[in-house]
Design an enzyme around this catalytic site. Structure first.
Site, PDB file in Angstrom:
ATOM      1  N   GLY A 120       7.945  -0.406 -15.549  1.00 25.09           N
ATOM      2  CA  GLY A 120       6.759  -1.246 -15.470  1.00 25.09           C
ATOM      3  C   GLY A 120       6.747  -1.983 -14.138  1.00 25.09           C
ATOM      4  N   LYS A 121       5.588  -2.475 -13.756  1.00 21.73           N
ATOM      5  CA  LYS A 121       5.476  -3.291 -12.535  1.00 21.73           C
ATOM      6  C   LYS A 121       4.139  -4.008 -12.580  1.00 21.73           C
ATOM      7  CE  LYS A 121       8.111  -3.834  -8.776  1.00 21.73           C
ATOM      8  NZ  LYS A 121       9.573  -3.848  -8.761  1.00 21.73           N
ATOM      9  N   GLY A 122       4.085  -5.183 -11.984  1.00 24.62           N
ATOM     10  CA  GLY A 122       2.827  -5.917 -12.011  1.00 24.62           C
ATOM     11  C   GLY A 122       2.809  -7.031 -10.999  1.00 24.62           C
TER      12      GLY A 122
END
Length: 431
Positions: A120-122
Site C-alpha cells: 500500500g502507499k498513500g
C-alpha cells in the site's frame, strides 16, 4: 471518498530513454521478472493493477481562518499475503499514479522479506513546509478520518514517509482510535515508542542498506576495510547506512545533501556530519578537501555507491559514467529502467531497493507484532531480528542469482513473484 479507476491511475507515459514514473518502472520490472519464473500469466496481469485507489478531499482550516482543500490518496495494490502495508507522504507531487507504483514496490518488498503483508502507499498533495505544526496535526487527523473505513491493523497499516514522521503517525493513530472508541496502536507503524512504536524503526532502512552493502562486498570477495563508499543523501537512510559501514571498517569518502557533497579520499568522519534531521542542509558546512555536486558524487571512483536520496538519479544519461562496482539502492527507485540495463551490461552489480532498504517495513512488521501482543521489544532484539531477516532474504535472492544467472534485481523479483503466485494459486480466484 472516491475510487480512482485503475486504468486512469496506470497510464504508461514513460519511455526507456527518460526517467519514468514509479508505476511505469514497477510494471516494466514486473514484466521483465515474469520472463524468469514460471508464473501463470493471469497472476502477472492481476499484479499490474491495484486492487483499489482511494481519493479523498482533506479540508483544512488555516491559521488565518481560511479553508483550503487538499487531495489525499491511498493505493492498495495487493493483499493476498496479508494487510496492505506502506507509507503516507505529505508532498506537493503526490498523485494517484505515484502512490500506485510505490504500492506495487511495497508488495514486492514485503514478499522478498517474506512478511505477511501486501503493498500500500498513500499521501496528501501538500507542501508540509508551508504548514504550521498545528495545521499539520489538523490535516493528519482529518486525513485519518477520511481513510477510516479502509485502514486498520488487519486491513491496511500506514507508516511514515516523505514529509511525515513518528509524530504524524501518533496523531493518525490517536484520531483513528478516537473514531473507533478504543486505543488501537496497530493501525500504523513508525510511531514513537511511548505510544506503541518500536525501537530502531527510524534507523531500520539505513541499517538494512548497510547490511546489504556489507553482504555484497563480501559476496564479491572484497574486504570491507579496503572498501570505499559514496553516499548520496544524508537523511535517515543515507546517514545511518554510512555511519554503520564506517563503524564496520569501510571508508566513506563522500556524502551529500540537497545542496551538494563533501569529498575526502582519505575518508570522512560520518558521525561528525549532521544528518538532515539533526541539522537540515548542513553537509556543505563541514570541513572537507573538496565539494562536489549531487550529480558528480554519483560518478566518483569508489567501490560502492549508495544512492539514498530520491528516485531517478541514475539514468540513461549518466549510467555509463557510474564508476562504482556495486550500487546499493537506499532510496526507492533511484535507477531508471534504461539505466538498469546499461549497468547490467557493464557488469555493475545493483542491489535493488526492494531488498536493500527493506529494513523499514521489516521493523514495521516487528512493531505490528509488538502492538498485537502489547509487549515491547528491546533495541537489541529489534536489531538482531532485523539482521536475521536480512540475511535470510539475502540468501534467498543470492540462490536465484546463482541458479539462474540473474541480476540481483531480477532475482529479487523472482523470489517475490514466486511467493505471491503461490499464495494466489492457493487462495484461488473468486468467481
Amino acid at each position: 471518498m472516491t475510487t480512482t479507476p485503475p486504468e486512469e491511475a496506470e497510464a504508461d507515459t514513460g519511455s526507456d530513454d527518460a526517467p519514468a514514473s514509479a508505476l511505469v518502472t514497477a510494471r516494466r520490472q514486473l514484466e521483465r521478472a515474469a520472463t524468469h519464473v514460471d508464473v501463470d500469466s493471469g497472476v502477472i496481469e492481476r499484479l499490474k493493477h491495484p486492487t483499489k485507489v482511494q481519493q479523498v478531499s482533506v479540508p483544512l482550516e488555516r491559521e488565518d481562518g481560511s479553508v483550503e482543500v487538499f487531495t489525499g490518496y491511498r493505493a492498495q495494490h495487493d493483499d493476498v499475503r496479508g494487510p496492505y502495508k506502506g507509507g503516507l507522504r505529505f508532498h506537493p507531487e503526490v498523485t494517484a499514479e505515484e502512490c500506485t507504483g510505490l504500492s506495487m514496490w511495497m508488495t514486492w518488498k514485503c514478499a522478498v522479506m517474506d512478511l505477511p503483508f501486501g503493498g500500500g502507499k498513500g499521501g496528501v498533495a501538500v507542501d508540509p513546509k508551508q504548514l504550521t505544526a498545528d495545521e499539520t496535526e489538523r490535516l493528519t487527523r482529518r486525513f485519518a478520518e477520511e481513510l477510516r473505513d479502509v485502514v486498520g491493523p488487519t486491513k491496511d497499516v500506514p507508516a511514515p514517509d516523505m514529509g511525515t514522521d513518528a509524530q504524524t503517525m501518533a496523531w493518525f493513530m490517536d484520531a483513528y482510535s478516537m473514531q473507533q472508541g478504543e486505543t488501537i496502536p496497530g493501525v500504523v507503524t513508525g510511531k514513537p515508542p511511548v505510544v506503541g512504536g518500536s525501537y530502531g524503526r527510524e534507523e531500520a532502512p539505513g541499517r538494512s542498506t548497510a547490511i546489504a552493502a556489507r553482504e555484497a562486498v563480501d559476496y564479491y570477495d572484497r574486504d570491507l576495510e579496503d572498501t570505499t563508499i559514496a553516499v548520496q543523501g544524508f537523511g535517515s537512510v543515507g546517514a545511518n547506512a554510512a555511519r554503520l559501514l564506517e563503524d564496520w571498517g569501510a571508508t566513506v569518502v563522500a556524502v551529500s545533501d540537497v545542496n551538494g557533497a563533501i569529498y575526502d579520499p582519505d575518508g570522512l568522519d560520518t558521525h561528525a556530519v549532521p544528518t538532515h534531521e539533526e541539522e537540515p542542509e548542513a553537509v556543505l558546512e563541514q570541513d572537507a578537501p573538496e565539494t562536489l555536486s549531487n550529480e558528480a558524487i554519483l560518478e566518483l571512483d569508489v567501490d560502492v555507491l549508495i544512492p539514498a536520496a530520491v528516485g531517478n538519479v541514475i539514468t540513461a544519461d549518466n549510467a555509463d559514467a557510474i564508476d562504482a562496482d556495486i550500487v546499493v539502492e537506499g532510496a526507492n527507485g533511484p535507477t531508471t529502467f534504461a539505466a538498469d540495463a546499461i549497468l547490467a551490461e557493464r557488469g555493475v552489480h545493483v542491489i535493488p531497493d526492494i531488498l536493500a532498504n527493506a529494513g523499514g517495513v521489516t521493523v514495521s512488521y516487528f512493531e505490528w507484532l509488538q502492538d498485537i501482543n502489547r509487549r515491547q521489544w528491546s533495541l537489541e532484539r529489534v536489531n538482531e531480528e532485523l539482521e536475521e531477516h536480512m540475511l535470510e532474504a539475502w540468501a534467498d535472492v543470492r540462490e536465484e542469482v546463482e541458479a539462474k544467472d540473474l541480476t540481483w534485481r531480477d532475482a529479487a523479483y523472482v523470489v517475490a513473484l514466486s511467493r505471491i503466485a503461490e499464495a494466489k494459486a492457493t487462495r484461488g480466484l473468486w468467481p
